[in-house]
Design an enzyme around this catalytic site. Structure first.
Site, PDB file in Angstrom:
ATOM      1  N   GLU A   1       4.559  -6.955   0.490  1.00  0.00           N
ATOM      2  CA  GLU A   1       4.024  -7.552  -0.517  1.00  0.00           C
ATOM      3  C   GLU A   1       4.072  -6.363  -1.715  1.00  0.00           C
ATOM      4  OE1 GLU A   1       0.470  -9.252   0.296  1.00  0.00           O
ATOM      5  OE2 GLU A   1       1.145 -10.397   1.593  1.00  0.00           O
TER       6      GLU A   1
ATOM      7  N   CYS B   1     -15.054   3.791 -28.578  1.00  0.00           N
ATOM      8  CA  CYS B   1     -16.513   4.454 -28.576  1.00  0.00           C
ATOM      9  C   CYS B   1     -17.231   4.645 -27.148  1.00  0.00           C
ATOM     10  CB  CYS B   1     -17.211   3.536 -29.569  1.00  0.00           C
ATOM     11  SG  CYS B   1     -18.713   4.624 -30.277  1.00  0.00           S
ATOM     12  N   GLU B   2     -16.562   5.121 -26.393  1.00  0.00           N
ATOM     13  CA  GLU B   2     -17.059   5.569 -24.881  1.00  0.00           C
ATOM     14  C   GLU B   2     -16.363   6.921 -24.747  1.00  0.00           C
ATOM     15  OE1 GLU B   2     -19.388   3.906 -23.316  1.00  0.00           O
ATOM     16  OE2 GLU B   2     -19.149   1.905 -24.198  1.00  0.00           O
TER      17      GLU B   2
ATOM     18  N   TYR C   1      -0.954  -2.070 -13.005  1.00  0.00           N
ATOM     19  CA  TYR C   1      -2.474  -2.205 -13.391  1.00  0.00           C
ATOM     20  C   TYR C   1      -2.587  -1.426 -14.795  1.00  0.00           C
ATOM     21  CZ  TYR C   1      -2.260  -3.408  -8.545  1.00  0.00           C
ATOM     22  OH  TYR C   1      -1.837  -3.842  -7.286  1.00  0.00           O
TER      23      TYR C   1
ATOM     24  N   GLY D   1       0.761  -1.171   0.117  1.00  0.00           N
ATOM     25  CA  GLY D   1      -0.050   0.077   0.054  1.00  0.00           C
ATOM     26  C   GLY D   1       0.953   1.213  -0.144  1.00  0.00           C
TER      27      GLY D   1
END
Length: 418
Positions: free
Chosen positions: A268, A338-339, A366, A227
């Site tokens: 991690e 197409c958004e 990510y 984190g």
């Protein structure tokens, strides 16, 4: 990536040459940057028996996994498929921590058969695990201490309504289940989510785990997850790893003395190791001017990097092709999906021309791992720069990849048979 003699480079390799060779859109990762971040973490906790488990979900390319293995890290995986990737790249089963969420006992049994370290995050599965294995297979318990970190609501998951971890409020029930089923608990894991800025959050979590540890005599490690916040734009506040190392090292040594023996301390890191090592490179297809906005339309979209649309995340954007421009303009950088598909709103960039290469920073974590084939677009290639050379580590997809697992029915033949 740095500007040298008017050209952007990664480890001395010209970025525009990389794009020329491998085309765009393109993920490019800097192995040297990953090693630097890893060593920063090692140095911060050098007084402890430290083990680092890379959170594979951030970036699962097998060459990246293999590189990090050569740097002496283990692996944290959240699915049996990630576990198989880890084993294929040379990690030993005992080096892999299996931390799934909301999976069936069958998947956990697969992990047991592979010899992984099992991390369990809910009481129902823990009871089933105990019935199946008793004390013959040890496990780690993932605890949610309900400590809120920062960040987007989707990644700040230490709260009371989170689906992750066993609530610390269920500690008495948890201990009862462990005792009743004769479960051997060798690890405690703290779950807090992402973007933790303050060492005090870890210390409060540590005290919670240390209190629970007194009722678990077989512990071998305490895992503090990760984190750690990284910088997404100039002036961002980040986790002070040095300060965290000093404070948590003192507290952990005190705990080990009270516990009666030295335990391992685990972390991690995922995003912390690979986010800043990655750049996403796109070509400008069109400059589109409307009465209100000047758009830079690129040859990519949220199908390749969903974080800005999903998390409202900020990624620094710059013009690789025109670094020395004396003219800057305000643009909104958008994709070809197409958004509504925006990488960055109202960004001041060196003047952008059609054909220019645009780069997004912090694309290592990510990015590709959350990419899709939406609009039937191909997923990009990936390149790793290692020892001053750009290596292709994933080929760009083709139409064969889109069609590979689809089955086309023959309606005409069916009609004729009828």
């Amino acid at each position: 990536m740095e500007l040298v003699d008017g050209r952007y480079q990664i480890q001395g390799v010209d970025v525009l040459d990389i794009c020329q060779k491998f085309d765009t859109p393109l993920y490019v990762y800097d192995a040297e940057k990953m090693a630097t971040k890893l060593n920063m973490l090692k140095d911060a906790f050098k007084g402890l028996n430290l083990k680092i488990k890379y959170a594979a979900k951030a970036l699962t390319n097998v060459s990246v996994l293999k590189f990090l293995r050569t740097q002496g890290v283990g692996l944290d995986v959240v699915s049996i498929q990630e576990a198989h990737l880890g084993l294929k790249t040379g990690f030993k089963p005992e080096e892999i921590l299996f931390t799934p969420n909301c999976v069936s006992l069958e998947e956990i049994k697969m992990a047991v058969e592979l010899g992984l370290v099992i991390n369990i995050d809910n009481i129902s599965i823990l009871e089933q695990f105990g019935h199946a294995y008793g004390d013959s297979v040890p496990c780690c318990i993932r605890i949610n201490p309900h400590l809120m970190a920062g960040g987007n609501a989707n990644i700040s998951v230490g709260h009371i309504d989170s689906k992750f971890g066993v609530s610390i409020l269920q500690a008495r029930h948890l201990l009862r289940v462990i005792k009743t089923n004769n479960i051997k608990v060798t690890g405690l894991h703290m779950h807090t989510g992402s973007d933790i800025l303050d060492a005090e959050v870890f210390l409060r979590g540590a005290d919670i785990l240390f209190d629970l540890a007194q009722d678990l005599p077989d512990l071998e490690f305490v895992d503090f997850g990760s984190g750690f916040r990284v910088a997404y734009k100039e002036g961002d506040v980040t986790t002070d790893i040095v300060d965290l190392g000093k404070k948590l090292t003192v507290r952990f040594k005190e705990f080990c003395k009270d516990y009666g023996r030295e335990l391992e301390i685990w972390f991690e890191p995922g995003k912390f190791l690979v986010s800043e090592a990655g750049h996403f490179l796109m070509k400008t297809n069109v400059i589109k001017t409307t009465p209100a906005t000047v758009f830079v339309g690129v040859d990519s979209g949220f199908n390749h990097l969903i974080r800005p649309m999903m998390y409202d995340s900020h990624h620094t954007i710059f013009n690789v092709s025109n670094p020395n421009s004396e003219t800057t303009r305000v643009y909104t950088v958008v994709g070809y999906i197409c958004e509504t598909d925006t990488f960055g709103w109202d960004r001041k960039l060196n003047e952008v021309r059609e054909g220019d290469i645009i780069a997004l920073k912090n694309a290592g974590a990510y990015g590709f791992s959350m990419a899709s084939n939406y609009n039937s677009r191909f997923r990009p290639a990936e390149v790793l720069v290692h020892n001053g050379k750009a290596h292709l580590i994933r080929k760009r997809e083709t139409m064969d990849d889109i069609l590979r697992n689809q089955v086309m029915l023959d309606f005409e033949a069916e009609k004729a048979e009828a």
